[in-house]
Design an enzyme around this catalytic site. Structure first.
Site, PDB file in Angstrom:
ATOM      1  N   ASP A  14      51.927  48.439   3.305  1.00  0.00           N
ATOM      2  CA  ASP A  14      51.238  49.299   2.595  1.00  0.00           C
ATOM      3  C   ASP A  14      51.296  50.271   2.487  1.00  0.00           C
ATOM      4  OD1 ASP A  14      49.461  50.152   0.479  1.00  0.00           O
ATOM      5  OD2 ASP A  14      47.974  48.875   0.787  1.00  0.00           O
ATOM      6  N   GLU A  33      54.189  48.434  -0.169  1.00  0.00           N
ATOM      7  CA  GLU A  33      53.122  48.821  -1.577  1.00  0.00           C
ATOM      8  C   GLU A  33      52.321  49.594  -1.713  1.00  0.00           C
ATOM      9  OE1 GLU A  33      48.614  47.222  -2.410  1.00  0.00           O
ATOM     10  OE2 GLU A  33      49.604  45.532  -1.296  1.00  0.00           O
ATOM     11  N   LYS A  48      42.920  43.287  -7.724  1.00  0.00           N
ATOM     12  CA  LYS A  48      42.122  43.541  -7.584  1.00  0.00           C
ATOM     13  C   LYS A  48      40.675  43.128  -7.929  1.00  0.00           C
ATOM     14  CE  LYS A  48      43.130  47.950  -6.990  1.00  0.00           C
ATOM     15  NZ  LYS A  48      44.493  48.244  -7.854  1.00  0.00           N
ATOM     16  N   CYS A  70      39.206  43.900   1.269  1.00  0.00           N
ATOM     17  CA  CYS A  70      38.412  43.213   2.796  1.00  0.00           C
ATOM     18  C   CYS A  70      37.347  43.350   3.134  1.00  0.00           C
ATOM     19  CB  CYS A  70      39.307  44.011   4.226  1.00  0.00           C
ATOM     20  SG  CYS A  70      39.125  45.619   4.396  1.00  0.00           S
TER      21      CYS A  70
END
Length: 230
Positions: free
Chosen positions: A52, A87, A145, A175
């Protein structure tokens, strides 16, 4: 031993320490990940290496997509024979600019014959955003998301929109979620069959993988029991 289909989903957020001014430190890290996989897991384990970049590749090259393509080539070469996903390689100031840059970079990747997959994250926040990225074919995969989408049914619709448009669906999130939201994600994944599911919550590895896999195992076992009882 636990094996996951994609790792490490490493977040690149410190340019001097993690990238260097020319991206060479990230290439070194990617090569190290490959070598660790080979040393610890054996030849039969072939995960996708997922990085990412959080827009950092664009930052170090002032969003020059030709130079970003060069570092993508170096990363792909460093992780061979494993597949690579990157990403959010660039981050622009608007959704329209982000879609245009990602679509152009994806065209460059194809023209060069590279196999690296580009994952949309920033500016793909709502269901409408995700549909816009899909319609523009601006990514190989989109991170969905779940907290940003605001409801479970929007997450379901987002996965289905990706599948209809031939774009990979990464059912992700944050997270900072809870164990309950992680378990809900598992059931959304079992119902919609995205290409990848984020192990969450937390910034660790084993706890999130354990929670996600255990919930999936419980659900599948209950489904099998109900079918057998019919």
């Amino acid at each position: 031993a636990r094996r996951v289909a994609s790792l490490p989903h490493a977040l690149v957020d410190n340019i001097p320490e993690q990238l260097g001014s020319d991206g060479s430190k990230l290439v070194q890290y990617a090569r190290w990940v490959k070598e660790r996989i080979q040393a610890l897991a054996g030849a039969d384990y072939r995960p996708t290496i997922h990085l990412d970049a959080h827009g950092a590749l664009g930052q170090i090259f002032d969003n020059n997509l030709g130079k970003v393509l060069g570092i993508l080539y170096a990363l792909e070469s460093a992780v061979k024979p494993y597949p690579l996903r990157v990403e959010c390689p660039v981050m622009l100031a608007s959704r329209e600019a982000q879609i245009d840059a990602m679509r152009t970079l994806r065209d460059y990747v194809r023209a060069r014959g590279l196999r690296v997959q580009l994952v949309a994250d920033e500016w793909a926040n709502t269901l409408d955003d995700i549909r816009a990225f899909v319609d523009a074919q601006a990514a190989d995969m989109i991170q969905i998301k779940m907290p940003d989408l605001g409801s479970v049914h929007n997450a379901v619709d987002a996965v289905l929109a990706c599948k209809r448009g031939g774009v990979g669906a990464f059912l992700g999130g944050s997270c900072a979620e809870t164990d309950l939201s992680a378990r809900v994600s598992v059931h959304v994944a079992l119902a919609t069959r995205p290409d990848m599911v984020m192990a969450k919550p937390g910034m660790g590895v084993d706890e999130a993988v354990m929670l996600t896999q255990n919930e999936m195992g419980r659900a599948l076992a209950e489904m099998a029991h109900r079918r057998a009882a019919q």
